[in-house]
Design a protein around this motif. Structure first.
Motif, PDB file in Angstrom:
ATOM      1  N   ILE A   1      39.458  36.311  26.945  1.00  0.00           N
ATOM      2  CA  ILE A   1      39.471  37.309  25.885  1.00  0.00           C
ATOM      3  C   ILE A   1      39.048  36.738  24.540  1.00  0.00           C
ATOM      4  O   ILE A   1      38.509  37.447  23.681  1.00  0.00           O
ATOM      5  CB  ILE A   1      40.892  37.935  25.788  1.00  0.00           C
ATOM      6  N   TRP A   2      39.241  35.430  24.328  1.00  0.00           N
ATOM      7  CA  TRP A   2      38.878  34.797  23.056  1.00  0.00           C
ATOM      8  C   TRP A   2      37.359  34.722  22.859  1.00  0.00           C
ATOM      9  O   TRP A   2      36.877  34.548  21.746  1.00  0.00           O
ATOM     10  CB  TRP A   2      39.483  33.391  22.989  1.00  0.00           C
ATOM     11  N   LYS A   3      36.615  34.868  23.960  1.00  0.00           N
ATOM     12  CA  LYS A   3      35.151  34.818  23.867  1.00  0.00           C
ATOM     13  C   LYS A   3      34.552  36.196  23.616  1.00  0.00           C
ATOM     14  O   LYS A   3      33.364  36.311  23.337  1.00  0.00           O
ATOM     15  CB  LYS A   3      34.554  34.249  25.159  1.00  0.00           C
ATOM     16  N   GLY A   4      35.386  37.224  23.773  1.00  0.00           N
ATOM     17  CA  GLY A   4      34.887  38.588  23.674  1.00  0.00           C
ATOM     18  C   GLY A   4      34.392  39.067  25.027  1.00  0.00           C
ATOM     19  O   GLY A   4      34.060  38.268  25.897  1.00  0.00           O
ATOM     20  N   ILE A   5      34.357  40.388  25.204  1.00  0.00           N
ATOM     21  CA  ILE A   5      33.923  40.976  26.471  1.00  0.00           C
ATOM     22  C   ILE A   5      32.720  41.860  26.209  1.00  0.00           C
ATOM     23  O   ILE A   5      32.739  42.728  25.338  1.00  0.00           O
ATOM     24  CB  ILE A   5      35.053  41.809  27.107  1.00  0.00           C
ATOM     25  N   GLY A   6      31.655  41.649  26.973  1.00  0.00           N
ATOM     26  CA  GLY A   6      30.467  42.478  26.843  1.00  0.00           C
ATOM     27  C   GLY A   6      30.732  43.897  27.323  1.00  0.00           C
ATOM     28  O   GLY A   6      31.678  44.161  28.059  1.00  0.00           O
ATOM     29  N   ASP A   7      29.856  44.833  26.928  1.00  0.00           N
ATOM     30  CA  ASP A   7      30.056  46.244  27.275  1.00  0.00           C
ATOM     31  C   ASP A   7      30.097  46.457  28.784  1.00  0.00           C
ATOM     32  O   ASP A   7      30.928  47.205  29.299  1.00  0.00           O
ATOM     33  CB  ASP A   7      28.945  47.090  26.654  1.00  0.00           C
ATOM     34  N   ASN A   8      29.169  45.807  29.503  1.00  0.00           N
ATOM     35  CA  ASN A   8      29.122  45.981  30.948  1.00  0.00           C
ATOM     36  C   ASN A   8      30.369  45.418  31.625  1.00  0.00           C
ATOM     37  O   ASN A   8      30.947  46.041  32.517  1.00  0.00           O
ATOM     38  CB  ASN A   8      27.868  45.309  31.529  1.00  0.00           C
ATOM     39  N   GLN A   9      30.779  44.216  31.204  1.00  0.00           N
ATOM     40  CA  GLN A   9      31.968  43.628  31.801  1.00  0.00           C
ATOM     41  C   GLN A   9      33.202  44.464  31.483  1.00  0.00           C
ATOM     42  O   GLN A   9      34.071  44.660  32.332  1.00  0.00           O
ATOM     43  CB  GLN A   9      32.184  42.193  31.326  1.00  0.00           C
ATOM     44  N   LEU A  10      33.274  44.971  30.271  1.00  0.00           N
ATOM     45  CA  LEU A  10      34.411  45.799  29.871  1.00  0.00           C
ATOM     46  C   LEU A  10      34.498  47.045  30.739  1.00  0.00           C
ATOM     47  O   LEU A  10      35.583  47.449  31.167  1.00  0.00           O
ATOM     48  CB  LEU A  10      34.285  46.197  28.397  1.00  0.00           C
ATOM     49  N   LEU A  11      33.345  47.655  31.035  1.00  0.00           N
ATOM     50  CA  LEU A  11      33.307  48.837  31.890  1.00  0.00           C
ATOM     51  C   LEU A  11      33.818  48.494  33.290  1.00  0.00           C
ATOM     52  O   LEU A  11      34.611  49.241  33.878  1.00  0.00           O
ATOM     53  CB  LEU A  11      31.873  49.376  31.970  1.00  0.00           C
TER      54      LEU A  11
END
Length: 296
Positions: A140-150
């Motif tokens: 989570i500290w790296k951030g989540i891309g839109d596709n991965q979040l979906l």
């Protein structure tokens, strides 16, 4: 002497752990609707053969079938679609690890639906550890891309369906005292019927019928959605539900290994580390580390 449950336990852990790679391969020629329909159809056919050979009668009451249809939605239809949909955006490794949060989701819904149950300290600790584990898995500290979040959102929604299904079955299915094989057969029949229109509408992704993809779907349906129920029942009968439920801890380990070995999926350090916290949190919420006083 009770029949040894270990072979069935190993088989169940392996097949459920491999189910995520089977989904990945199935998506080479099927849509998420197609994957869900094929696995449920093959599972239903497998269990129909089993119950016929064992002369187990299926329930005839319409209200029972309605209740089992809800179970089919929660355990097969919605999660079957969502897991396949999610694996278009995330790896089979991540899907296997998120699936291990099922005991945590079950605990949440049990507490929401059975208000008379008090939240124990170890359950609160377990839920926090499990949630921390999920965040570590995702990095989570790296951030989540839109596709991965979906994809992750779809996985968590699928696991939520699993979590809700257990308290639902406790209230509505267990009192019916059905033969487990009969209940599972009806459940998969209803799931396949429900998914059939979706399959006919958009079930085939492309005409690319590779042997490994076809074999993967055959294994997913016959073994993962068919014999897996029988193995699970045999473990419960021989060793009890407590032992049977621990297979949840085996499947993410298998999923990580086969995803890396056969699909060449890259595993970052935080995924297995987070998986340990997820499994630990699930074990704590289930009371695995609570000492029992005999004779009291």
């Amino acid at each position: 002497m009770r029949k040894s449950w270990l072979p069935a336990y190993i088989a169940l852990g392996l097949i459920w752990g491999c189910s995520f790679i089977f989904i990945e391969l199935g998506l080479e020629f099927l849509t998420p609707f197609g994957v869900a329909f094929v696995r449920c159809s093959l599972g239903a056919i497998t269990l129909l053969i089993v119950v016929r050979s064992r002369k187990i009668a299926l329930p005839k009451d319409k209200s029972t079938w309605r209740k089992l249809w809800i179970v089919a939605l929660l355990l097969n239809v919605v999660p079957g679609i969502l897991f396949a949909f999610a694996q278009q955006y995330v790896t089979s490794v991540l899907a296997g690890i998120i699936n291990a949060t099922t005991p945590l989701m079950t605990m949440v819904f049990m507490l929401l639906l059975f208000r008379e149950q008090k939240l124990k300290r170890e359950q609160i600790i377990g839920l926090f550890i499990g949630a921390f584990g999920v965040m570590v898995v995702l990095g989570i500290w790296k951030g989540i891309g839109d596709n991965q979040l979906l994809g992750v959102a779809a996985l968590l929604l699928a696991v939520s369906c699993y979590g809700y299904s257990f308290p639902y079955m406790t209230r509505n299915i267990l009192p019916l005292v059905l033969k487990p094989e009969a209940a599972a057969t009806v459940q998969l029949i209803l799931a396949a019927i429900t998914l059939l229109p979706l399959y006919l509408f958009d079930g085939i992704a492309e005409d690319n019928y590779q042997l490994n993809s076809l074999l993967a779907m055959l294994a997913l349906g016959v073994l993962g959605s068919g014999f897996a129920y029988i193995w699970n029942f045999s473990i419960i009968a021989a060793a009890g539900g407590s032992i049977a439920s621990t297979v949840t801890y085996v499947t993410p380990v298998v999923a990580v290994f086969v995803g890396w070995l056969f699909l060449g999926e890259q595993i970052t350090w935080h995924e297995p580390v987070g998986a340990v916290f997820v499994i630990l949190g699930a074990a704590i919420t289930q009371g695995r580390f609570t000492s029992k006083v005999v004779g009291k």
